[in-house]
Design a protein around this motif. Structure first.
Motif, PDB file in Angstrom:
ATOM      1  N   LEU A   1       0.829  -1.198   0.000  1.00 55.14           N
ATOM      2  CA  LEU A   1       0.000   0.000   0.000  1.00 55.14           C
ATOM      3  C   LEU A   1       0.866   1.251   0.000  1.00 55.14           C
ATOM      4  CD1 LEU A   1      -2.570  -1.080   2.750  1.00 55.14           C
ATOM      5  CD2 LEU A   1      -2.870  -1.228   0.276  1.00 55.14           C
ATOM      6  N   ALA A   2       0.407   2.266  -0.693  1.00 55.01           N
ATOM      7  CA  ALA A   2       1.070   3.561  -0.670  1.00 55.01           C
ATOM      8  C   ALA A   2       0.732   4.276   0.637  1.00 55.01           C
ATOM      9  CB  ALA A   2       0.624   4.393  -1.865  1.00 55.01           C
ATOM     10  N   PRO A   3       1.513   5.301   1.006  1.00 57.90           N
ATOM     11  CA  PRO A   3       1.245   6.010   2.268  1.00 57.90           C
ATOM     12  C   PRO A   3      -0.164   6.581   2.361  1.00 57.90           C
ATOM     13  CG  PRO A   3       3.428   6.569   1.464  1.00 57.90           C
ATOM     14  CD  PRO A   3       2.771   5.769   0.376  1.00 57.90           C
ATOM     15  N   ASP A   4      -0.776   6.897   1.214  1.00 58.32           N
ATOM     16  CA  ASP A   4      -2.113   7.483   1.255  1.00 58.32           C
ATOM     17  C   ASP A   4      -3.203   6.459   0.968  1.00 58.32           C
ATOM     18  OD1 ASP A   4      -1.453   7.070  -1.379  1.00 58.32           O
ATOM     19  OD2 ASP A   4      -2.285   8.960  -2.114  1.00 58.32           O
ATOM     20  N   GLU A   5      -2.881   5.160   1.033  1.00 60.49           N
ATOM     21  CA  GLU A   5      -3.852   4.108   0.776  1.00 60.49           C
ATOM     22  C   GLU A   5      -4.179   3.342   2.046  1.00 60.49           C
ATOM     23  OE1 GLU A   5      -3.169   2.703  -3.808  1.00 60.49           O
ATOM     24  OE2 GLU A   5      -1.724   1.968  -2.329  1.00 60.49           O
ATOM     25  N   ALA A   6      -5.362   2.761   2.064  1.00 58.33           N
ATOM     26  CA  ALA A   6      -5.798   1.906   3.183  1.00 58.33           C
ATOM     27  C   ALA A   6      -6.432   0.653   2.607  1.00 58.33           C
ATOM     28  CB  ALA A   6      -6.787   2.645   4.069  1.00 58.33           C
ATOM     29  N   TYR A   7      -6.369  -0.408   3.372  1.00 57.94           N
ATOM     30  CA  TYR A   7      -7.014  -1.655   2.977  1.00 57.94           C
ATOM     31  C   TYR A   7      -8.263  -1.831   3.824  1.00 57.94           C
ATOM     32  CZ  TYR A   7      -7.443  -6.533   1.504  1.00 57.94           C
ATOM     33  OH  TYR A   7      -7.889  -7.714   0.953  1.00 57.94           O
ATOM     34  N   VAL A   8      -9.409  -1.926   3.184  1.00 57.17           N
ATOM     35  CA  VAL A   8     -10.688  -2.053   3.887  1.00 57.17           C
ATOM     36  C   VAL A   8     -11.203  -3.473   3.691  1.00 57.17           C
ATOM     37  CG1 VAL A   8     -13.048  -1.211   4.087  1.00 57.17           C
ATOM     38  CG2 VAL A   8     -11.195   0.384   3.524  1.00 57.17           C
ATOM     39  N   LEU A   9     -11.371  -4.171   4.791  1.00 60.69           N
ATOM     40  CA  LEU A   9     -11.866  -5.545   4.757  1.00 60.69           C
ATOM     41  C   LEU A   9     -13.219  -5.594   5.444  1.00 60.69           C
ATOM     42  CD1 LEU A   9     -11.473  -8.614   4.262  1.00 60.69           C
ATOM     43  CD2 LEU A   9     -10.369  -8.701   6.506  1.00 60.69           C
ATOM     44  N   THR A  10     -14.214  -6.101   4.753  1.00 60.80           N
ATOM     45  CA  THR A  10     -15.553  -6.245   5.308  1.00 60.80           C
ATOM     46  C   THR A  10     -15.905  -7.732   5.341  1.00 60.80           C
ATOM     47  OG1 THR A  10     -16.194  -4.114   4.362  1.00 60.80           O
ATOM     48  CG2 THR A  10     -17.964  -5.582   5.082  1.00 60.80           C
ATOM     49  N   LEU A  11     -16.371  -8.195   6.480  1.00 61.66           N
ATOM     50  CA  LEU A  11     -16.728  -9.609   6.584  1.00 61.66           C
ATOM     51  C   LEU A  11     -17.911  -9.792   7.516  1.00 61.66           C
ATOM     52  CD1 LEU A  11     -15.601 -10.727   9.571  1.00 61.66           C
ATOM     53  CD2 LEU A  11     -13.424 -10.555   8.406  1.00 61.66           C
ATOM     54  N   ASP A  12     -18.558 -10.919   7.347  1.00 63.08           N
ATOM     55  CA  ASP A  12     -19.650 -11.323   8.223  1.00 63.08           C
ATOM     56  C   ASP A  12     -19.132 -12.442   9.114  1.00 63.08           C
ATOM     57  OD1 ASP A  12     -21.918 -12.240   9.467  1.00 63.08           O
ATOM     58  OD2 ASP A  12     -23.145 -12.235   7.659  1.00 63.08           O
ATOM     59  N   PRO A  13     -19.063 -12.240  10.429  1.00 60.48           N
ATOM     60  CA  PRO A  13     -18.523 -13.282  11.312  1.00 60.48           C
ATOM     61  C   PRO A  13     -19.397 -14.524  11.426  1.00 60.48           C
ATOM     62  CG  PRO A  13     -19.368 -11.461  12.590  1.00 60.48           C
ATOM     63  CD  PRO A  13     -19.415 -11.019  11.162  1.00 60.48           C
ATOM     64  N   LEU A  14     -20.652 -14.448  10.969  1.00 63.59           N
ATOM     65  CA  LEU A  14     -21.532 -15.615  10.908  1.00 63.59           C
ATOM     66  C   LEU A  14     -21.729 -16.296  12.260  1.00 63.59           C
ATOM     67  CD1 LEU A  14     -20.204 -17.188   7.566  1.00 63.59           C
ATOM     68  CD2 LEU A  14     -22.301 -15.826   7.895  1.00 63.59           C
ATOM     69  N   GLY A  15     -21.623 -15.518  13.323  1.00 59.40           N
ATOM     70  CA  GLY A  15     -21.912 -16.054  14.642  1.00 59.40           C
ATOM     71  C   GLY A  15     -20.795 -16.841  15.309  1.00 59.40           C
ATOM     72  N   VAL A  16     -19.602 -16.866  14.728  1.00 56.43           N
ATOM     73  CA  VAL A  16     -18.513 -17.635  15.328  1.00 56.43           C
ATOM     74  C   VAL A  16     -18.035 -16.962  16.610  1.00 56.43           C
ATOM     75  CG1 VAL A  16     -17.795 -18.538  13.099  1.00 56.43           C
ATOM     76  CG2 VAL A  16     -16.723 -16.457  13.989  1.00 56.43           C
ATOM     77  N   ARG A  17     -17.440 -17.754  17.494  1.00 56.42           N
ATOM     78  CA  ARG A  17     -16.967 -17.207  18.768  1.00 56.42           C
ATOM     79  C   ARG A  17     -15.715 -16.352  18.604  1.00 56.42           C
ATOM     80  NH1 ARG A  17     -17.582 -22.558  20.024  1.00 56.42           N
ATOM     81  NH2 ARG A  17     -15.319 -22.792  20.242  1.00 56.42           N
ATOM     82  N   TYR A  18     -14.872 -16.688  17.643  1.00 56.16           N
ATOM     83  CA  TYR A  18     -13.610 -15.961  17.515  1.00 56.16           C
ATOM     84  C   TYR A  18     -13.348 -15.558  16.065  1.00 56.16           C
ATOM     85  CZ  TYR A  18      -8.742 -14.706  17.324  1.00 56.16           C
ATOM     86  OH  TYR A  18      -7.589 -14.012  17.096  1.00 56.16           O
ATOM     87  N   VAL A  19     -13.002 -14.290  15.865  1.00 50.91           N
ATOM     88  CA  VAL A  19     -12.511 -13.770  14.594  1.00 50.91           C
ATOM     89  C   VAL A  19     -11.320 -12.874  14.911  1.00 50.91           C
ATOM     90  CG1 VAL A  19     -12.973 -12.334  12.574  1.00 50.91           C
ATOM     91  CG2 VAL A  19     -14.760 -13.821  13.462  1.00 50.91           C
ATOM     92  N   GLY A  20     -10.225 -13.033  14.186  1.00 49.60           N
ATOM     93  CA  GLY A  20      -9.064 -12.197  14.415  1.00 49.60           C
ATOM     94  C   GLY A  20      -8.368 -11.853  13.114  1.00 49.60           C
ATOM     95  N   LEU A  21      -7.767 -10.663  13.069  1.00 50.49           N
ATOM     96  CA  LEU A  21      -6.966 -10.211  11.935  1.00 50.49           C
ATOM     97  C   LEU A  21      -5.592  -9.829  12.470  1.00 50.49           C
ATOM     98  CD1 LEU A  21      -9.608  -7.883  10.252  1.00 50.49           C
ATOM     99  CD2 LEU A  21      -8.969 -10.173   9.495  1.00 50.49           C
ATOM    100  N   GLN A  22      -4.530 -10.364  11.868  1.00 45.84           N
ATOM    101  CA  GLN A  22      -3.186 -10.113  12.355  1.00 45.84           C
ATOM    102  C   GLN A  22      -2.286  -9.623  11.222  1.00 45.84           C
ATOM    103  OE1 GLN A  22      -4.247 -13.691  12.791  1.00 45.84           O
ATOM    104  NE2 GLN A  22      -5.567 -12.813  14.348  1.00 45.84           N
ATOM    105  N   LEU A  23      -1.447  -8.643  11.526  1.00 46.18           N
ATOM    106  CA  LEU A  23      -0.437  -8.170  10.588  1.00 46.18           C
ATOM    107  C   LEU A  23       0.918  -8.757  10.965  1.00 46.18           C
ATOM    108  CD1 LEU A  23      -1.349  -4.374  10.242  1.00 46.18           C
ATOM    109  CD2 LEU A  23      -1.902  -6.230   8.658  1.00 46.18           C
ATOM    110  N   ALA A  24       1.723  -9.039   9.956  1.00 42.80           N
ATOM    111  CA  ALA A  24       3.071  -9.568  10.182  1.00 42.80           C
ATOM    112  C   ALA A  24       4.009  -8.956   9.158  1.00 42.80           C
ATOM    113  CB  ALA A  24       3.081 -11.095  10.064  1.00 42.80           C
ATOM    114  N   ASP A  25       5.310  -9.045   9.430  1.00 38.00           N
ATOM    115  CA  ASP A  25       6.279  -8.540   8.470  1.00 38.00           C
ATOM    116  C   ASP A  25       6.527  -9.581   7.376  1.00 38.00           C
ATOM    117  OD1 ASP A  25       8.177 -10.430   9.391  1.00 38.00           O
ATOM    118  OD2 ASP A  25       9.027  -9.021  10.834  1.00 38.00           O
TER     119      ASP A  25
END
Length: 323
Positions: A271-295
């Motif tokens: 991504l460029a400095p002026d860009e963002a990543y937009v993620l939209t999701l439906d958790p569908l009732g699950v107990r756990y949802v997580g998003l992680q960034l890594a190098d």
């Protein structure tokens, strides 16, 4: 949205350990008091294995293996990118220390539970190096126990009053350097949830092998460093960089990464400095949802001082219905 500063302060029933247990331990009695406080991660075995891993990390064979691995990683194309140059040395140190911890805990005749794959931290008067790898999840407490396929083991535990939202037990047959029973406690709400209390005992199997001295363990740790560097270089190429850039892709996970009911998608982003990543999701009732960034090499970002991941408990659902 919250940050992970002082994220571990809620782990433990009677002793709050801030910033991964930042306490000043001037004597063994303080350590004994802390270990008996009820924190499921602060055990005598944990501290002993950390100390052993740190001694192995400083040994000549391990430092030689680290230099070999450094040359291998520098030859990887990712090492020539800005991101690769910024993190390669740190990632290599953490891979090497994680390998030393695996070697320290690799005793299936007398298995101990080791909590690893986490940030550098200071607790009980000691500075413990980081050991992040494999796109580690800040919501997880990762613990391993050395096992073999000729023995039987009895794992016991206790569920705390507010348990993790998900716990998985996985046998990892191809983890670099050893076979382990791997436990993930996934905590969505860090302010209340606590890992399970666990113990393991070998109950039958072939005759016990003679114990290994630290010279032998340092050589084993060096072999683990060599294996880990190649393993974690190859894995992202096959599973994290297969898809189109800036797109999440569901891929078949390798057998060692099966999460016992959890579903995973990966992606690589630019991504460029002026860009963002937009993620939209439906958790569908699950107990756990997580998003992680890594190098680029699969180490989580510094989640103690920056927001580098989000769990379901940290986000506010909107009313979007465009799925």
């Amino acid at each position: 949205m919250v940050t992970r500063r002082n994220a571990i302060k809620s782990i433990g029933t009677t002793m709050a350990l801030t910033t991964f247990g930042r306490v000043s331990a001037g004597s063994a009695s303080l350590i004994d008091t802390a270990v008996s406080s009820g924190n499921p991660l602060a055990t005598e075995d944990q501290l002993a294995l950390e100390d052993l891993a740190m001694r192995l990390f400083r040994s000549r064979p391990v430092q030689d293996a680290r230099e070999r691995s450094h040359r291998i990683m520098q030859a990887d194309p990712r090492a020539n990118t800005a991101s690769g140059k910024a993190t390669l040395a740190l990632d290599l140190n953490e891979l090497a220390f994680n390998a030393c911890a695996i070697a320290a805990a690799d005793n299936p005749d007398d298995p101990k539970i080791y909590w690893g794959i986490n940030l550098p931290h200071h607790w009980f008067g000691r500075d413990v190096p980081g050991s992040r790898c494999g796109i580690d999840n800040p919501d997880n407490a990762y613990r391993l126990m050395a096992i073999d396929d000729q023995s039987s083991y009895f794992v016991t535990g206790r569920v705390p009053s507010v348990p993790p939202v998900d716990v998985s037990f996985t046998v990892f047959p191809v983890w670099p350097g050893a076979k382990n029973l791997f436990v993930r406690d996934s905590m969505s709400d860090w302010s209340s949830e606590t890992p399970l209390y666990l113990s393991i005992k070998r109950v039958s199997g072939p005759p016990l092998k003679p114990p290994r001295d630290e010279d032998a363990l340092s050589r084993i740790a060096a072999e683990c460093v060599d294996l880990a560097a190649r393993f974690w270089l190859d894995l992202p190429s096959h599973y994290y960089y297969r898809g189109e850039v800036n797109r999440l892709v569901v891929v078949q996970n390798p057998s060692f990464a099966t999460r016992g009911g959890q579903f995973t998608a990966n992606g690589n982003f630019k991504l460029a400095p002026d860009e963002a990543y937009v993620l939209t999701l439906d958790p569908l009732g699950v107990r756990y949802v997580g998003l992680q960034l890594a190098d680029l090499y699969g180490a989580s970002l510094d989640y103690a001082h920056h927001t580098a991941s989000l769990s379901r408990a940290q986000v506010t659902p909107n009313n979007f219905r465009g799925y």
